[in-house]
Design a protein around this motif. Structure first.
Motif, PDB file in Angstrom:
ATOM      1  N   GLN A  65       0.856  -1.188   0.000  1.00 49.12           N
ATOM      2  CA  GLN A  65       0.000   0.000   0.000  1.00 49.12           C
ATOM      3  C   GLN A  65       0.889   1.233   0.000  1.00 49.12           C
ATOM      4  O   GLN A  65       1.693   1.421   0.907  1.00 49.12           O
ATOM      5  CB  GLN A  65      -0.904   0.000   1.239  1.00 49.12           C
ATOM      6  CG  GLN A  65      -1.754   1.249   1.385  1.00 49.12           C
ATOM      7  CD  GLN A  65      -2.738   1.405   0.240  1.00 49.12           C
ATOM      8  OE1 GLN A  65      -3.463   0.467  -0.086  1.00 49.12           O
ATOM      9  NE2 GLN A  65      -2.764   2.585  -0.370  1.00 49.12           N
ATOM     10  N   PHE A  66       0.731   2.105  -1.014  1.00 53.10           N
ATOM     11  CA  PHE A  66       1.660   3.230  -1.125  1.00 53.10           C
ATOM     12  C   PHE A  66       1.087   4.338  -1.999  1.00 53.10           C
ATOM     13  O   PHE A  66       0.205   4.091  -2.836  1.00 53.10           O
ATOM     14  CB  PHE A  66       2.994   2.764  -1.706  1.00 53.10           C
ATOM     15  CG  PHE A  66       2.900   2.116  -3.068  1.00 53.10           C
ATOM     16  CD1 PHE A  66       3.105   2.846  -4.230  1.00 53.10           C
ATOM     17  CD2 PHE A  66       2.618   0.761  -3.187  1.00 53.10           C
ATOM     18  CE1 PHE A  66       3.032   2.255  -5.485  1.00 53.10           C
ATOM     19  CE2 PHE A  66       2.538   0.148  -4.441  1.00 53.10           C
ATOM     20  CZ  PHE A  66       2.739   0.895  -5.583  1.00 53.10           C
ATOM     21  N   PHE A 107      -2.419   1.375  -4.571  1.00 47.56           N
ATOM     22  CA  PHE A 107      -1.738   2.670  -4.497  1.00 47.56           C
ATOM     23  C   PHE A 107      -2.657   3.815  -4.916  1.00 47.56           C
ATOM     24  O   PHE A 107      -3.658   3.629  -5.614  1.00 47.56           O
ATOM     25  CB  PHE A 107      -0.457   2.664  -5.333  1.00 47.56           C
ATOM     26  CG  PHE A 107      -0.617   2.197  -6.755  1.00 47.56           C
ATOM     27  CD1 PHE A 107      -0.786   3.107  -7.783  1.00 47.56           C
ATOM     28  CD2 PHE A 107      -0.581   0.844  -7.067  1.00 47.56           C
ATOM     29  CE1 PHE A 107      -0.900   2.689  -9.091  1.00 47.56           C
ATOM     30  CE2 PHE A 107      -0.700   0.410  -8.372  1.00 47.56           C
ATOM     31  CZ  PHE A 107      -0.862   1.333  -9.391  1.00 47.56           C
ATOM     32  N   THR A 108      -2.284   4.988  -4.456  1.00 43.16           N
ATOM     33  CA  THR A 108      -3.034   6.207  -4.736  1.00 43.16           C
ATOM     34  C   THR A 108      -2.251   7.042  -5.746  1.00 43.16           C
ATOM     35  O   THR A 108      -1.040   7.208  -5.613  1.00 43.16           O
ATOM     36  CB  THR A 108      -3.256   6.999  -3.449  1.00 43.16           C
ATOM     37  OG1 THR A 108      -1.993   7.271  -2.825  1.00 43.16           O
ATOM     38  CG2 THR A 108      -4.112   6.208  -2.471  1.00 43.16           C
ATOM     39  N   VAL A 109      -2.963   7.547  -6.742  1.00 41.46           N
ATOM     40  CA  VAL A 109      -2.344   8.310  -7.827  1.00 41.46           C
ATOM     41  C   VAL A 109      -2.873   9.741  -7.781  1.00 41.46           C
ATOM     42  O   VAL A 109      -4.093   9.955  -7.701  1.00 41.46           O
ATOM     43  CB  VAL A 109      -2.663   7.678  -9.204  1.00 41.46           C
ATOM     44  CG1 VAL A 109      -1.935   8.428 -10.319  1.00 41.46           C
ATOM     45  CG2 VAL A 109      -2.290   6.201  -9.211  1.00 41.46           C
ATOM     46  N   GLY A 110      -1.979  10.702  -7.838  1.00 41.52           N
ATOM     47  CA  GLY A 110      -2.404  12.093  -7.786  1.00 41.52           C
ATOM     48  C   GLY A 110      -3.041  12.577  -9.071  1.00 41.52           C
ATOM     49  O   GLY A 110      -4.042  13.301  -9.053  1.00 41.52           O
ATOM     50  N   GLY A 111      -2.498  12.186 -10.195  1.00 41.45           N
ATOM     51  CA  GLY A 111      -2.961  12.695 -11.484  1.00 41.45           C
ATOM     52  C   GLY A 111      -4.256  12.081 -11.954  1.00 41.45           C
ATOM     53  O   GLY A 111      -4.690  11.030 -11.470  1.00 41.45           O
ATOM     54  N   GLU A 127      -0.670   0.367 -15.796  1.00 40.88           N
ATOM     55  CA  GLU A 127      -0.207  -1.024 -15.852  1.00 40.88           C
ATOM     56  C   GLU A 127       1.189  -1.113 -16.458  1.00 40.88           C
ATOM     57  O   GLU A 127       2.010  -1.938 -16.021  1.00 40.88           O
ATOM     58  CB  GLU A 127      -1.190  -1.883 -16.655  1.00 40.88           C
ATOM     59  CG  GLU A 127      -2.484  -2.206 -15.923  1.00 40.88           C
ATOM     60  CD  GLU A 127      -3.457  -1.035 -15.874  1.00 40.88           C
ATOM     61  OE1 GLU A 127      -3.212  -0.012 -16.574  1.00 40.88           O
ATOM     62  OE2 GLU A 127      -4.463  -1.120 -15.146  1.00 40.88           O
ATOM     63  N   GLU A 128       1.483  -0.271 -17.461  1.00 35.91           N
ATOM     64  CA  GLU A 128       2.821  -0.294 -18.054  1.00 35.91           C
ATOM     65  C   GLU A 128       3.879   0.190 -17.062  1.00 35.91           C
ATOM     66  O   GLU A 128       4.979  -0.364 -16.996  1.00 35.91           O
ATOM     67  CB  GLU A 128       2.835   0.559 -19.323  1.00 35.91           C
ATOM     68  CG  GLU A 128       2.104  -0.077 -20.481  1.00 35.91           C
ATOM     69  CD  GLU A 128       1.994   0.843 -21.685  1.00 35.91           C
ATOM     70  OE1 GLU A 128       2.380   0.416 -22.784  1.00 35.91           O
ATOM     71  OE2 GLU A 128       1.533   1.998 -21.520  1.00 35.91           O
ATOM     72  N   PHE A 129       3.542   1.195 -16.270  1.00 35.01           N
ATOM     73  CA  PHE A 129       4.494   1.683 -15.275  1.00 35.01           C
ATOM     74  C   PHE A 129       4.729   0.652 -14.165  1.00 35.01           C
ATOM     75  O   PHE A 129       5.763   0.692 -13.491  1.00 35.01           O
ATOM     76  CB  PHE A 129       3.997   2.994 -14.660  1.00 35.01           C
ATOM     77  CG  PHE A 129       4.222   4.194 -15.521  1.00 35.01           C
ATOM     78  CD1 PHE A 129       5.508   4.574 -15.901  1.00 35.01           C
ATOM     79  CD2 PHE A 129       3.147   4.955 -15.958  1.00 35.01           C
ATOM     80  CE1 PHE A 129       5.713   5.694 -16.694  1.00 35.01           C
ATOM     81  CE2 PHE A 129       3.347   6.076 -16.755  1.00 35.01           C
ATOM     82  CZ  PHE A 129       4.641   6.448 -17.130  1.00 35.01           C
ATOM     83  N   MET A 130       3.790  -0.275 -13.976  1.00 34.43           N
ATOM     84  CA  MET A 130       3.912  -1.276 -12.910  1.00 34.43           C
ATOM     85  C   MET A 130       4.688  -2.522 -13.335  1.00 34.43           C
ATOM     86  O   MET A 130       4.865  -3.451 -12.551  1.00 34.43           O
ATOM     87  CB  MET A 130       2.526  -1.691 -12.427  1.00 34.43           C
ATOM     88  CG  MET A 130       1.799  -0.627 -11.617  1.00 34.43           C
ATOM     89  SD  MET A 130       2.645  -0.230 -10.057  1.00 34.43           S
ATOM     90  CE  MET A 130       3.400   1.355 -10.494  1.00 34.43           C
ATOM     91  N   ALA A 146      -4.235  -8.230 -10.389  1.00 37.13           N
ATOM     92  CA  ALA A 146      -4.445  -6.917 -10.997  1.00 37.13           C
ATOM     93  C   ALA A 146      -4.404  -5.854  -9.897  1.00 37.13           C
ATOM     94  O   ALA A 146      -5.024  -6.021  -8.841  1.00 37.13           O
ATOM     95  CB  ALA A 146      -5.784  -6.874 -11.717  1.00 37.13           C
ATOM     96  N   PRO A 147      -3.660  -4.759 -10.103  1.00 35.32           N
ATOM     97  CA  PRO A 147      -3.516  -3.760  -9.042  1.00 35.32           C
ATOM     98  C   PRO A 147      -4.816  -3.022  -8.751  1.00 35.32           C
ATOM     99  O   PRO A 147      -5.706  -2.917  -9.596  1.00 35.32           O
ATOM    100  CB  PRO A 147      -2.455  -2.809  -9.606  1.00 35.32           C
ATOM    101  CG  PRO A 147      -2.546  -2.966 -11.090  1.00 35.32           C
ATOM    102  CD  PRO A 147      -2.907  -4.407 -11.322  1.00 35.32           C
ATOM    103  N   VAL A 148      -4.909  -2.507  -7.524  1.00 34.82           N
ATOM    104  CA  VAL A 148      -6.023  -1.661  -7.115  1.00 34.82           C
ATOM    105  C   VAL A 148      -5.472  -0.245  -6.960  1.00 34.82           C
ATOM    106  O   VAL A 148      -4.562  -0.018  -6.165  1.00 34.82           O
ATOM    107  CB  VAL A 148      -6.637  -2.136  -5.781  1.00 34.82           C
ATOM    108  CG1 VAL A 148      -7.763  -1.201  -5.340  1.00 34.82           C
ATOM    109  CG2 VAL A 148      -7.140  -3.573  -5.901  1.00 34.82           C
ATOM    110  N   TYR A 149      -5.979   0.702  -7.733  1.00 29.98           N
ATOM    111  CA  TYR A 149      -5.462   2.065  -7.656  1.00 29.98           C
ATOM    112  C   TYR A 149      -6.577   3.059  -7.937  1.00 29.98           C
ATOM    113  O   TYR A 149      -7.603   2.737  -8.541  1.00 29.98           O
ATOM    114  CB  TYR A 149      -4.285   2.269  -8.616  1.00 29.98           C
ATOM    115  CG  TYR A 149      -4.584   1.990 -10.071  1.00 29.98           C
ATOM    116  CD1 TYR A 149      -5.016   3.002 -10.929  1.00 29.98           C
ATOM    117  CD2 TYR A 149      -4.408   0.715 -10.602  1.00 29.98           C
ATOM    118  CE1 TYR A 149      -5.281   2.750 -12.261  1.00 29.98           C
ATOM    119  CE2 TYR A 149      -4.667   0.444 -11.931  1.00 29.98           C
ATOM    120  CZ  TYR A 149      -5.107   1.465 -12.757  1.00 29.98           C
ATOM    121  OH  TYR A 149      -5.367   1.204 -14.082  1.00 29.98           O
TER     122      TYR A 149
END
Length: 314
Positions: A65-66, A107-111, A127-130, A146-149
């Motif tokens: 978690q980040f 993770f939490t994304v600002g944009g 997904e590409e950045f991960m 699959a990520p949760v964001y």
């Protein structure tokens, strides 16, 4: 009950409007959970590798978690990964300690979402950045989920978003993450992993009283141990007695690989690769890999029962 370990990589949780909300939601919504807040545990970045590896070994599901920092993880979480995912722990000839554990990136994304697009200013998808973290999971033999964001998770007073908005998004994020954890926890694969671990942990002790095993095999069990065949619970008892005469206690069974395929009607086909290490009663040592083929079913008590058990040498 599956053990869930959450590694919180936020460098300053007290200043977060979202990660704190997500972690609070997990505490309330997930049983058997260990949330490790790295900023509180290691403010000096001196990671206790042994303690962290112990926590991971006990886990069935691992969640990172980040907050999303510069298309990756914060420095504290990266340092944790560098120190904990070591040779012969997470990878290497003996690096099987994380194999088959479920791995979730949360993770939490600002944009905004539209910026992570070939036509957006970030050009690439989330997904590409991960990909590097996905490959990390593959190298360690974990089951990458699959990520949760969630996007727009930054609150700058008077400039960007409203606090109530980002906190609402964080609560929704926590709900989605809890649903994913519950899905994995209740899956047949996770339940079977727990069953197999318990089975072999008990087998390591070779107790004189074998009632634990007898209760978990079928009345019509078909057992083939390296060509020696036994039938039913009585046959299992005969085989078990032969093991008591063959092995000294404290045998070690290490599950190196496991797969489960549904056959329908709550029946499954299981393939296991198991390394057995121990000392024989004649003084010889054994360190050998075996392939095991089980057929199992789920009984009325929602427990696995072994219907067929075949052991082959590799």
């Amino acid at each position: 009950m599956s053990q869930v370990v959450v590694i919180s990589g936020h460098p300053d949780l007290k200043a977060s409007y979202t990660n704190t909300v997500i972690l609070d939601g997990l505490r309330q919504g997930v049983e058997s959970i260990d949330i490790r807040e790295l900023d509180s545990l290691y403010p000096d970045f001196n990671i206790d590798t042994e303690a962290e590896q112990t926590a991971l070994k006990q886990a069935d599901i691992i969640v990172l978690q980040f907050p999303y920092y510069w298309y990756s993880v914060p420095a504290l979480l990266k340092k944790w990964m560098d120190d904990v995912f070591t040779f012969n722990f997470a990878f290497g000839p003996e690096g099987d300690k994380l194999k088959n554990k479920h791995f979730i990136l949360s993770f939490t994304v600002g944009g905004p979402e539209e910026s992570y697009d070939p036509l957006g200013y970030n050009h690439f998808t989330i997904e590409e950045f991960m990909r590097p973290l996905q490959q990390t999971a593959y190298l360690a033999g974990m089951q990458y989920q699959a990520p949760v964001y969630t996007h727009r998770m930054v609150y700058i007073p008077g400039v960007y978003n409203e606090q109530s908005e980002v906190e609402a998004r964080a609560r929704d994020h926590a709900s989605r993450l809890i649903s994913k954890i519950e899905q994995l926890t209740n899956s047949a694969e996770v339940k079977f992993d727990t069953f197999a671990k318990d089975w072999f942990e008990k087998f390591d002790q070779l107790p004189e009283n074998n009632s634990y095993f007898v209760e978990r095999v079928s009345e019509k069990l078909e057992l083939d141990a390296l060509g020696d065949k036994y039938l039913g619970k009585a046959g299992f008892n005969d085989w078990y007695k032969s093991l008591l005469n063959m092995f000294k206690p404290d045998v070690a069974h290490h599950i190196e690989q496991v797969s489960l395929k549904p056959l329908g009607n709550d029946r499954f086909d299981a393939e296991l690769r198991v390394r057995v290490q121990g000392e024989l009663t004649n003084g010889e040592s054994l360190n050998q890999l075996f392939n095991e083929h089980w057929q199992v079913s789920i009984n009325d008590q929602d427990q696995f029962v072994i219907d067929s058990y075949k052991i082959l040498s590799v």
